[in-house]
Write a protein that holds these residues in place. Structure first.
Motif, PDB file in Angstrom:
ATOM      1  N   LYS A  83      -8.368   1.376   9.580  1.00 21.27           N
ATOM      2  CA  LYS A  83      -9.696   1.111   9.022  1.00 21.27           C
ATOM      3  C   LYS A  83      -9.633   0.937   7.511  1.00 21.27           C
ATOM      4  N   ASN A  84      -8.581   1.469   6.886  1.00 25.02           N
ATOM      5  CA  ASN A  84      -8.439   1.382   5.432  1.00 25.02           C
ATOM      6  C   ASN A  84      -7.809   0.073   4.972  1.00 25.02           C
ATOM      7  N   THR A  85      -7.262  -0.717   5.877  1.00 29.67           N
ATOM      8  CA  THR A  85      -6.532  -1.921   5.487  1.00 29.67           C
ATOM      9  C   THR A  85      -7.402  -2.861   4.673  1.00 29.67           C
ATOM     10  N   ARG A  86      -8.597  -3.147   5.143  1.00 28.76           N
ATOM     11  CA  ARG A  86      -9.485  -4.054   4.424  1.00 28.76           C
ATOM     12  C   ARG A  86      -9.849  -3.489   3.056  1.00 28.76           C
ATOM     13  N   LYS A  87     -10.171  -2.210   3.025  1.00 26.95           N
ATOM     14  CA  LYS A  87     -10.537  -1.564   1.767  1.00 26.95           C
ATOM     15  C   LYS A  87      -9.345  -1.574   0.791  1.00 26.95           C
ATOM     16  N   ALA A  88      -8.153  -1.317   1.303  1.00 23.45           N
ATOM     17  CA  ALA A  88      -6.952  -1.323   0.457  1.00 23.45           C
ATOM     18  C   ALA A  88      -6.696  -2.718  -0.101  1.00 23.45           C
ATOM     19  N   ARG A  89      -6.846  -3.734   0.736  1.00 22.29           N
ATOM     20  CA  ARG A  89      -6.640  -5.118   0.291  1.00 22.29           C
ATOM     21  C   ARG A  89      -7.680  -5.493  -0.777  1.00 22.29           C
ATOM     22  N   GLU A  90      -8.928  -5.102  -0.559  1.00 24.97           N
ATOM     23  CA  GLU A  90      -9.982  -5.389  -1.538  1.00 24.97           C
ATOM     24  C   GLU A  90      -9.702  -4.702  -2.866  1.00 24.97           C
ATOM     25  N   LEU A 108       0.661 -10.935  -5.228  1.00 30.58           N
ATOM     26  CA  LEU A 108       0.520  -9.531  -4.879  1.00 30.58           C
ATOM     27  C   LEU A 108       1.565  -9.123  -3.851  1.00 30.58           C
ATOM     28  N   SER A 109       2.208  -8.030  -4.139  1.00 25.05           N
ATOM     29  CA  SER A 109       3.265  -7.520  -3.283  1.00 25.05           C
ATOM     30  C   SER A 109       2.672  -6.595  -2.231  1.00 25.05           C
ATOM     31  N   GLU A 110       3.124  -6.769  -1.008  1.00 23.90           N
ATOM     32  CA  GLU A 110       2.620  -5.941   0.090  1.00 23.90           C
ATOM     33  C   GLU A 110       2.908  -4.461  -0.144  1.00 23.90           C
ATOM     34  N   ARG A 111       3.969  -4.163  -0.904  1.00 17.09           N
ATOM     35  CA  ARG A 111       4.303  -2.758  -1.135  1.00 17.09           C
ATOM     36  C   ARG A 111       3.152  -2.026  -1.812  1.00 17.09           C
ATOM     37  N   TYR A 112       2.389  -2.720  -2.672  1.00 24.10           N
ATOM     38  CA  TYR A 112       1.283  -2.048  -3.355  1.00 24.10           C
ATOM     39  C   TYR A 112       0.066  -1.872  -2.452  1.00 24.10           C
ATOM     40  N   LEU A 113       0.005  -2.626  -1.366  1.00 22.48           N
ATOM     41  CA  LEU A 113      -1.036  -2.396  -0.361  1.00 22.48           C
ATOM     42  C   LEU A 113      -0.834  -1.008   0.272  1.00 22.48           C
ATOM     43  N   PHE A 114       0.419  -0.651   0.547  1.00 18.04           N
ATOM     44  CA  PHE A 114       0.728   0.671   1.101  1.00 18.04           C
ATOM     45  C   PHE A 114       0.385   1.769   0.101  1.00 18.04           C
ATOM     46  N   VAL A 115       0.656   1.516  -1.174  1.00 22.91           N
ATOM     47  CA  VAL A 115       0.362   2.513  -2.201  1.00 22.91           C
ATOM     48  C   VAL A 115      -1.142   2.721  -2.304  1.00 22.91           C
ATOM     49  N   VAL A 116      -1.903   1.637  -2.310  1.00 19.66           N
ATOM     50  CA  VAL A 116      -3.373   1.756  -2.382  1.00 19.66           C
ATOM     51  C   VAL A 116      -3.892   2.480  -1.145  1.00 19.66           C
ATOM     52  N   ASP A 117      -3.325   2.188   0.020  1.00 16.15           N
ATOM     53  CA  ASP A 117      -3.723   2.894   1.243  1.00 16.15           C
ATOM     54  C   ASP A 117      -3.509   4.400   1.077  1.00 16.15           C
ATOM     55  N   ARG A 118      -2.399   4.785   0.503  1.00 20.14           N
ATOM     56  CA  ARG A 118      -2.128   6.211   0.279  1.00 20.14           C
ATOM     57  C   ARG A 118      -3.139   6.814  -0.684  1.00 20.14           C
ATOM     58  N   LEU A 119      -3.504   6.036  -1.704  1.00 19.31           N
ATOM     59  CA  LEU A 119      -4.501   6.526  -2.660  1.00 19.31           C
ATOM     60  C   LEU A 119      -5.868   6.693  -1.997  1.00 19.31           C
ATOM     61  N   ILE A 120      -6.207   5.787  -1.081  1.00 21.25           N
ATOM     62  CA  ILE A 120      -7.467   5.912  -0.338  1.00 21.25           C
ATOM     63  C   ILE A 120      -7.442   7.185   0.500  1.00 21.25           C
ATOM     64  N   ALA A 121      -6.322   7.427   1.169  1.00 22.90           N
ATOM     65  CA  ALA A 121      -6.190   8.629   1.997  1.00 22.90           C
ATOM     66  C   ALA A 121      -6.305   9.902   1.154  1.00 22.90           C
ATOM     67  N   LEU A 122      -5.865   9.840  -0.104  1.00 20.54           N
ATOM     68  CA  LEU A 122      -5.947  10.988  -1.012  1.00 20.54           C
ATOM     69  C   LEU A 122      -7.269  11.029  -1.771  1.00 20.54           C
TER      70      LEU A 122
END
Length: 160
Positions: A83-90, A108-122
């Motif tokens: 559910k966070n994928t769209r929010k992370a991409r935005e 944009l590097s996909e690796r930073y999508l994972f980092v943003v996802d982690r930040l959303i989770a935190l």
């Protein structure tokens, strides 16, 4: 570095790999070899610069011990919640558009999508964005180190 535990194959990794392959096919120390070697060095510097910007903001947010692990993305990394994928991409696009955390012409590097996802989770993504905007404000007309490199106009590499 391929043996790096944080290695993942993103577009910038493929570009780097392709440059290395082409360089290794050239006569060592030839003009073409030297040009490619310089481009490889420059691309690595750009990647380090971007990573260091992210790390600085993470550390400023209080993630001194966790910064390296938050930035570590491997082929085994997953998005914490689909559910966070769209929010992370935005959020990633917003960072690219409203800050200088990435060079202007950086893909944009996909690796930073994972980092943003982690930040959303935190629950730290919004604070990260605010600090990125203050630390690396978008300055129209002021090029980043990487912008000059991107202007070299390499032909697209075929996918392996």
């Amino acid at each position: 570095m391929p043996h790096d535990v944080s290695h993942t194959e993103a577009d910038d990794d493929r570009t780097l790999y392709n440059l290395i392959v082409i360089r290794n096919q050239q006569a060592k120390d030839s003009e073409e070899w030297q040009k490619l070697n310089y481009d490889i060095y420059t691309l690595r510097q750009i990647q380090r610069e971007v990573r260091n910007r992210w790390k600085r903001i993470l550390e400023d947010l209080g993630f001194q011990r966790e910064a390296d692990s938050l930035l570590s993305v491997t082929k085994l990394s997953t998005i914490s919640d689909s559910k966070n994928t769209r929010k992370a991409r935005e959020m990633l696009l917003k960072l690219a558009e409203e800050t200088n955390i990435f060079p202007t012409s950086w893909e944009l590097s996909e690796r930073y999508l994972f980092v943003v996802d982690r930040l959303i989770a935190l629950d730290a993504a919004e604070e990260f964005f605010k600090l990125a905007r203050r630390t690396y404000p978008k300055k129209p007309g002021v090029p980043c180190m990487a912008d000059a490199w991107k202007e070299l106009h390499y032909p697209p590499f075929p996918s392996p």
